[in-house]
Every structure is written in C-alpha cells, then in structure tokens.
Design a protein around this motif. Structure first.
Motif, PDB file in Angstrom:
ATOM      1  N   LYS A  55       1.331  -1.572  -0.333  1.00 53.26           N
ATOM      2  CA  LYS A  55       0.264   0.226   0.281  1.00 53.26           C
ATOM      3  C   LYS A  55       0.657   1.339   0.060  1.00 53.26           C
ATOM      4  O   LYS A  55       0.570   2.192  -0.943  1.00 53.26           O
ATOM      5  CB  LYS A  55      -0.609   0.243   1.027  1.00 53.26           C
ATOM      6  N   LEU A  56       2.103   0.863   0.784  1.00 55.06           N
ATOM      7  CA  LEU A  56       2.863   2.455   0.940  1.00 55.06           C
ATOM      8  C   LEU A  56       3.326   2.890  -0.065  1.00 55.06           C
ATOM      9  O   LEU A  56       3.174   3.747  -1.353  1.00 55.06           O
ATOM     10  CB  LEU A  56       3.631   1.769   2.098  1.00 55.06           C
ATOM     11  N   SER A  57       4.084   1.626  -0.927  1.00 59.48           N
ATOM     12  CA  SER A  57       4.708   2.014  -2.257  1.00 59.48           C
ATOM     13  C   SER A  57       5.735  -0.070  -2.477  1.00 59.48           C
ATOM     14  O   SER A  57       5.932   0.088  -1.462  1.00 59.48           O
ATOM     15  CB  SER A  57       6.331   2.942  -2.394  1.00 59.48           C
ATOM     16  N   PRO A  58       4.928  -0.227  -3.823  1.00 62.36           N
ATOM     17  CA  PRO A  58       5.490  -1.351  -4.311  1.00 62.36           C
ATOM     18  C   PRO A  58       7.032  -1.460  -5.186  1.00 62.36           C
ATOM     19  O   PRO A  58       7.494  -3.168  -5.181  1.00 62.36           O
ATOM     20  CB  PRO A  58       4.610  -2.162  -5.083  1.00 62.36           C
ATOM     21  N   ASP A  59       7.222  -0.449  -5.034  1.00 64.98           N
ATOM     22  CA  ASP A  59       8.541   0.475  -5.174  1.00 64.98           C
ATOM     23  C   ASP A  59       9.710  -0.511  -4.704  1.00 64.98           C
ATOM     24  O   ASP A  59       9.882  -0.038  -3.491  1.00 64.98           O
ATOM     25  CB  ASP A  59       8.708   1.388  -6.075  1.00 64.98           C
ATOM     26  N   ARG A  60      10.698  -1.765  -5.527  1.00 63.24           N
ATOM     27  CA  ARG A  60      12.044  -1.817  -4.595  1.00 63.24           C
ATOM     28  C   ARG A  60      13.025  -0.785  -4.289  1.00 63.24           C
ATOM     29  O   ARG A  60      13.344  -0.983  -3.337  1.00 63.24           O
ATOM     30  CB  ARG A  60      11.985  -3.189  -5.752  1.00 63.24           C
ATOM     31  N   SER A 105      11.817  -8.267 -11.796  1.00 64.86           N
ATOM     32  CA  SER A 105      11.089  -8.665 -13.339  1.00 64.86           C
ATOM     33  C   SER A 105       9.466  -8.152 -13.440  1.00 64.86           C
ATOM     34  O   SER A 105       9.354  -7.710 -12.823  1.00 64.86           O
ATOM     35  CB  SER A 105      11.476 -10.048 -13.376  1.00 64.86           C
ATOM     36  N   ALA A 106       9.348  -8.814 -15.417  1.00 65.42           N
ATOM     37  CA  ALA A 106       7.360  -8.604 -15.390  1.00 65.42           C
ATOM     38  C   ALA A 106       6.954  -9.621 -14.486  1.00 65.42           C
ATOM     39  O   ALA A 106       6.148  -9.447 -13.796  1.00 65.42           O
ATOM     40  CB  ALA A 106       8.317  -9.502 -16.628  1.00 65.42           C
ATOM     41  N   ALA A 107       7.936 -11.268 -13.930  1.00 63.14           N
ATOM     42  CA  ALA A 107       6.797 -11.594 -12.664  1.00 63.14           C
ATOM     43  C   ALA A 107       6.847 -10.942 -11.638  1.00 63.14           C
ATOM     44  O   ALA A 107       6.016 -11.155 -11.215  1.00 63.14           O
ATOM     45  CB  ALA A 107       7.944 -13.265 -12.958  1.00 63.14           C
ATOM     46  N   ASP A 108       8.374 -10.225 -11.060  1.00 59.84           N
ATOM     47  CA  ASP A 108       7.430  -9.176  -9.668  1.00 59.84           C
ATOM     48  C   ASP A 108       6.887  -8.583  -9.961  1.00 59.84           C
ATOM     49  O   ASP A 108       6.394  -8.343  -8.956  1.00 59.84           O
ATOM     50  CB  ASP A 108       9.020  -9.447  -9.938  1.00 59.84           C
ATOM     51  N   LYS A 109       6.307  -7.719 -10.734  1.00 58.18           N
ATOM     52  CA  LYS A 109       5.700  -6.976 -11.275  1.00 58.18           C
ATOM     53  C   LYS A 109       4.715  -7.369 -10.783  1.00 58.18           C
ATOM     54  O   LYS A 109       3.270  -6.981 -10.074  1.00 58.18           O
ATOM     55  CB  LYS A 109       5.500  -6.029 -12.477  1.00 58.18           C
ATOM     56  N   THR A 110       4.023  -8.749 -11.769  1.00 58.66           N
ATOM     57  CA  THR A 110       2.791  -9.054 -11.352  1.00 58.66           C
ATOM     58  C   THR A 110       2.356  -9.788 -10.483  1.00 58.66           C
ATOM     59  O   THR A 110       1.379  -9.313  -9.788  1.00 58.66           O
ATOM     60  CB  THR A 110       2.745 -10.277 -12.822  1.00 58.66           C
ATOM     61  N   GLN A 111       3.441 -10.950  -9.845  1.00 63.91           N
ATOM     62  CA  GLN A 111       3.510 -10.660  -8.535  1.00 63.91           C
ATOM     63  C   GLN A 111       3.247  -9.504  -7.335  1.00 63.91           C
ATOM     64  O   GLN A 111       1.808  -9.520  -6.546  1.00 63.91           O
ATOM     65  CB  GLN A 111       4.043 -11.555  -7.153  1.00 63.91           C
TER      66      GLN A 111
END
Length: 541
Positions: free
Chosen positions: A96-101, A279-285
């Motif tokens: 919720k706060l930020s999904p940005d790694r 990665s794209a998979a990490d983004k989807t998850q």
C-alpha cells in the motif's frame, strides 16, 4: 618483522580473501581452514605459547555462542511471524505504501537498518532487515548485500553510542567528553557529504546486479528521492550529535528520516510515475499483492503486525541507556570464565543483556499478540518455528566457531616469545612507518581492517584509537580528524566483516554464499573509506 612474520600477521585477512572471495569456498569450509593455517603459523612463526593460543580460541568460542544466540533469536522471531500471519500483513502494508523495490530498499534497507543499528548494533540490523526484505520479494543475496552496505554510517553511534563512548573512549589516551564530542562531530560532518550518497549506491547495486534488465537507469531516475533519503538521516544525526552527544544520533536521525521519506513515498513525491520491479514476473506478483492489500480483510491491524519489531526496538533502546536501571539489572548477571587455562585471557557472557534474549522474549510474546490471527495453536506455532530456526543454525555454527576463534588468536597474539606486539599492531606500525605522509588516506582503511577482523566497530576503535592518535601526532595531523576517519573506517569495515556476513547469510538460509556477498560489499566499503579521506583532505585539512 621478517617476511614470514609479515605473512603470518596477514594470514587472517589473506586466507579469508583467497578462500572465500577468490576460490568461493563456503564459510563452513573456508573458515576452519583459515583457523587451522592461522593457528599453525601463530605457534611456529609468532611463537605464541600453546596455552595462550588455546585460551584465545576458547574465548572466541564464547563470543561465537553469543552471536549464534542473536542469530537464533532473529530467525525464531521471523518464523513466529510467518506462522502467525504477521509477515503477510507487513508485506501488504508496504504494498500500500509503495510497491517500488527502490523505495523499499531506502525505507527498510537504509533507514530501518540505521534505526536498528542505533538501538542495538552488534550484527542485529542485518539479522532483522535481511529476512524482512526477503519476505517482501527480494532475493536472499540482494537482501543481505543491501542490509550490510546500509549498516555502515549509523555504526558511528550504534548501540546508543557504544563505538564512541566505549570504543574511542577506552582506546584513546586522555579521552575527555569534549574530545569525544569533537571526534563524533567530525565523523558525522564528513558523513553528511559521504554517507548521504549510500542510498543512491544501494539503488545502483539493486537495479544493476539484481534485476532482469541489469540497468543503471532506474537508479538514476530515483536519484533525488535517494539522495534526500541519505540527507534525511545524516543531517538530523549531525544535529542530534551536536545538541545531545553521541548516544542518540542514529536512533533519532533514522526516525526523522523514516517519517519524512515514508510520507513522501505515500504521496509519491519525488518518485517516478512508474514503480520499479525486479522483473515482469515480480511486477505481476507485486501488483496482485497490491490489489489484494487494498481489498483483503487483513488478519490483524498493521500496528499489531509490526508490534513485535517495535517492541524489540524499544527493549533494545531502554536496555542500553546508561541512565535507566534496566541496563544494570540485565548486564549484572554475568557468566565469567577468568584466566582461561592459566592465562590472562578471560571470557564472559551476559545472557539476559544479549539482543538474542530480547528476540526470544518477543517471539514468545508474539504468540499472544497475534493469537487471534494464528491458524494453529500457539504451542504448535512455537514448535514449528523453533524446529525451523534450529535447522538453520548448522552452517552458521561451523563458520562462526572457526572464524571468531581465528580472530581472537590474531588479537591475543601480543603474548609471544618472538618479542613482537599483537599482529594488528605490527601491521599498523609497518603501515605507519611507510605511509605516514599519506595517513589521511590510510586511517579509514586501518579502521576498516579492525572491523573486518574483530567483527565490531567498537573493537576496532578500541584497538586502534591510541595508535591513530600517536600517528597523527608524529605526522603533524589533527588528532580529531584522524580519529574521526578511524571511526568512519570502522563503519565501512562492517560491510565486509566475516562475522556479520556469516550471521546475516544464515538468517536468510544463504550459508555457503559468503564469498559472493563480500564481492558485492567490497567496492562500497572502499568507496566509503576513500570518499571519507577525500572529503577530509579537501575540507578539513
């Protein structure tokens, strides 16, 4: 020193570098081999009496047990949180706060680690932050590397100022409170220009080495937020050091930084429009988790999920403030082993005062705090968490029970029949003899060497503060500046310290990859030392 004596003194450093970093042996093999070679050379070349060598090894074993207790406690708390559902809630909160790694790296890897260092020190920050990053979706290797690099600047005032108030104070002749304050201000003043870039460096390492596209560009995109994240810690820490002294700069600086940067992250101020993922998979998850976090009925409130970590931090702080009675009560019960094997070496253990005891206590309390959300009985949860935690300790036990005794041989080698000082002092004296004209560049490296070998910035400062003071006088350099660089170098050595690396790797089940970890942290360590020297030369001398 003869060439063979020089090689013997360097062996703890050379063996670790060759076996762990170059040959990539796991620490479970590299450290016993290093111990064996170092012990044989200490006996034959340095001419340590056998009883002195065995006593040093036994002292190291006691210290290793205390480190293993910290590791076990950290793993136990993590496993209890897994079984209670608390980690799922924490993960949803960050979504919720930020999904940005990159943002998560700055908030947890930089600021939360700095707070934990200020509260406890002694390897605790990486043991807590690394598994938390793994729970959020970071690879174990990335989590450990980032946590170790981040656990550097805050070390100057770690464990409520211990590196200054104990390390420098006990290692430096005539250390008055005014002198300690001046050294602390010099160190944090240099750090405002040097350590403020560490969050950006963390982002560079994250996006270049641990992502699918292997690019520097995502880190550059976040540069304003990352640099502000660095300043959000170092500037308040400087103000606290100036106003209150060396006890609370890391704690209060990190809290100010967390409040500011969490607010900016929540409202996406200074952040790129697109969040960044591995990665794209990490983004989807991650996006699925974010949608779930926005709609799901959480097993417990976010504050309750975080309450174990908050409770650990509070206990660590109040137990380490000398003005409060808890420190005296907990540290008063000590198991002592004086005059080991008839030598002057002694070992002691204060089990109630160790951070590991707080971890275990909070893990037990978490069974009650999270009882309503648990999918199984508290006893069953504790049994599973305890069994999983003990299973993780095997490799760490082998590595630490070899590496710490090796270090103690190195430090206790002053008792010998060759007429030599202890190995670290012989190395430092040779360096001073040939490099006194360049000492502002050498001083941080000496501090880093101390932390690398001793496993603690406090021990590095205790070992080398008096030596640095002497060299500064002979070279005509300001003592305050040289000792400030010693303090910063000891911080840097924390990134590559074998004890910390082994402990952090074991918490995330990464035993055997210690050499890989040091290869990643070595360059940031050198940056920290050399950048501190450059700033000292340009602005302080």
């Amino acid at each position: 020193m003869t060439g063979l004596q020089w090689l013997t003194a360097l062996m703890p450093v050379l063996s670790v570098f060759v076996l762990l970093v170059l040959l990539r042996l796991p620490a479970t093999r590299a450290m016993p081999l290093s111990l064996l070679v170092s012990a044989i050379l200490a006996l034959l070349v340095w001419q340590m009496p056998p009883m002195q060598l065995l006593a040093a090894m036994l002292e190291g074993s006691v210290i290793a047990i205390s480190i293993l207790w910290i590791v076990f406690g950290a793993i136990l708390l993590l496993n209890v949180l897994k079984h209670s559902g608390g980690l799922d809630v924490i993960r949803a909160g960050f979504a919720k706060l930020s999904p940005d790694r990159r943002v998560q790296t700055i908030l947890i890897g930089w600021l939360f680690v700095s707070f934990l260092e200020g509260a406890a020190g002694f390897g605790t920050p990486a043991a807590i932050a690394a598994p938390l990053l793994v729970a959020l979706g970071f690879s174990p290797l990335a989590a450990v590397v980032l946590a170790l690099i981040a656990d550097s600047s805050s070390v100057s005032f770690g464990a409520v100022g211990t590196p200054v108030l104990v390390g420098i104070a006990q290692g430096m002749e005539g250390a008055s409170p005014e002198a300690l304050r001046a050294i602390a201000l010099t160190a944090i003043g240099i750090d405002v220009l040097v350590a403020s870039l560490l969050p950006l460096i963390l982002c560079f390492i994250l996006t270049r080495f641990f992502s699918e596209d292997k690019s520097w560009w995502p880190a550059l995109q976040l540069a304003p937020f990352a640099i502000l994240g660095g300043l959000a810690f170092t500037v308040p820490a400087y103000g606290v050091a100036w106003a209150l002294g060396p006890e609370f700069p890391s704690i209060l600086g990190a809290l100010v930084g967390l409040a500011l940067m969490s607010t900016l992250a929540r409202y996406r101020i200074l952040l790129p429009k697109q969040a960044w993922y591995f990665s794209a998979a990490d983004k989807t998850q991650s996006e699925a988790l974010q949608r779930q976090a926005l709609t799901m009925q959480l097993a417990m409130p976010l504050w309750r999920a975080w309450s174990p970590y908050v409770l650990v931090a509070v206990l660590l702080v109040v137990s380490r403030v000398p003005q409060l009675p808890l420190q005296g009560w907990l540290s008063g019960w000590v198991l002592r082993w004086p005059d080991i094997l008839g030598t002057t070496i002694s070992a002691s253990l204060a089990p109630l005062y160790l951070p590991g005891s707080f971890f275990v206590l909070v893990a037990l309390l978490t069974l009650w705090l999270h009882h309503s959300a648990q999918r199984q009985s508290p006893l069953r949860c504790l049994q599973q968490a305890g069994r999983d935690s003990l299973a993780r300790l095997g490799p760490a036990t082998i590595a630490l029970m070899a590496s710490v005794p090796m270090v103690r041989i190195f430090l206790q080698s002053g008792v010998n029949e060759a007429g030599l000082s202890a190995m670290p002092f012989e190395l430092a004296q040779v360096a001073a003899l040939h490099l006194a004209d360049y000492w502002l560049w050498v001083a941080p490296l000496v501090g880093a060497l101390g932390s690398f070998l001793a496993g603690s910035a406090t021990f590095s400062n205790m070992m080398f503060a008096s030596f640095q003071q002497t060299v500064a006088t002979e070279a005509g350099l300001p003592e305050t500046l040289v000792l400030g660089l010693q303090l910063l170098g000891a911080n840097a050595g924390n990134m590559i310290c074998v004890v910390n690396v082994v402990a952090a790797a074991s918490v995330v089940n990464l035993s055997g990859r210690e050499g890989d970890i040091i290869r990643y942290t070595l360059v940031p360590m050198l940056y920290y030392c050399l950048a501190a020297s450059l700033v000292a030369v340009l602005f302080w001398w």
